[in-house]
Design a protein around this motif. Structure first.
Motif: not given
Length: 244
Positions: A38-40, A148-150, A184-185, A195-196
């Motif tokens: 989450t980015k909240l 999940r890699i951004s 990375i998540w 955590l990411t």
């Protein structure tokens, strides 16, 4: 700052703190129906409303009375954060002032991630990176973990997102397409609370509790060189302290 934003499951945490003019601390922990990526941000009013709307009925409340002889004295004390199952928890901290001559402190909100997922990363030749997902309690590889890699491409360009699955050693080999760093998540079907992690081509490790377990496993031992631990967040404002 007297707490942590990340903990392993089913383990109590002792938070030591120093307080002044505080007669009581109350911490309410409520499990949220959200994932760890989450980015909240609970410090944003609009995001906090969404987090409050995501609360479940799973809740814990702990309180600590503090003996105050003089309101100007610094009091050293501790409070136990209860053992919690995997999940994202909203930590709400309220403090009661010992003196009625000052205004009541604001409620402090923090996200508390309880997860058994941790990462180790190693730089390899030709810009490749080995990323290993391990169990934060035992240090053993997590077979079939998802990642999940951004990759950041630049302002207003959108991220490059890749979904990978770890092999039976808990690892993937990944080659970034640029030098802008990656997020990375890592998660499993049963644990989506991690955590990411942000990585800029350096060794890192999330939990100090797992250091001993990692040292005892030869496979991970080869990767642990240069790791650092990251523990932050928690109760802010009127109290300050550190994890024991």
């Amino acid at each position: 700052n007297a707490g942590t934003e990340f903990s392993i499951p089913n383990k109590e945490r002792t938070v030591r703190f120093t307080a002044r003019n505080i007669s009581e601390i109350t911490i309410r922990l409520t499990r949220l129906n959200i994932d760890g990526d989450t980015k909240l941000n609970p410090n944003s009013d609009s995001d906090l409303k969404k987090l409050l709307a995501a609360r479940t009925s799973d809740e814990r409340t702990i309180s600590k009375n503090i003996y105050v002889k003089h309101v100007y004295d610094d009091i050293e004390d501790s409070i136990q954060i209860p053992a919690l199952p995997v999940g994202i928890w909203l930590m709400e901290t309220d403090c009661k002032q010992a003196s009625a001559n000052v205004s009541k402190p604001k409620t402090i909100y923090e996200l508390y991630h309880v997860s058994n997922i941790a990462l180790i990363s190693e730089n390899l030749p030709e810009n490749n990176q080995r990323i290993v997902v391990v169990n934060a309690t035992t240090g053993k590889p997590v077979n079939g973990a998802h990642l999940r890699i951004s990759q950041y491409r630049g302002y207003n360009k959108g991220d490059i997102i890749e979904e990978l699955t770890a092999d039976n050693k808990g690892e993937v080999i990944f080659k970034p397409s640029n030098n802008n760093g990656i997020n990375i998540w890592a998660y499993t079907n049963d644990d989506k609370a991690s955590l990411t992690s942000n990585q800029w081509k350096e060794y890192y490790y999330r939990l100090r509790e797992s250091d001993k377990a990692l040292r005892e496993i030869g496979y991970q031992q080869q990767l642990v060189n240069g790791i650092t631990s990251s523990l932050s967040g928690g109760v802010n404002g009127a109290i300050a302290g550190n994890l024991g």
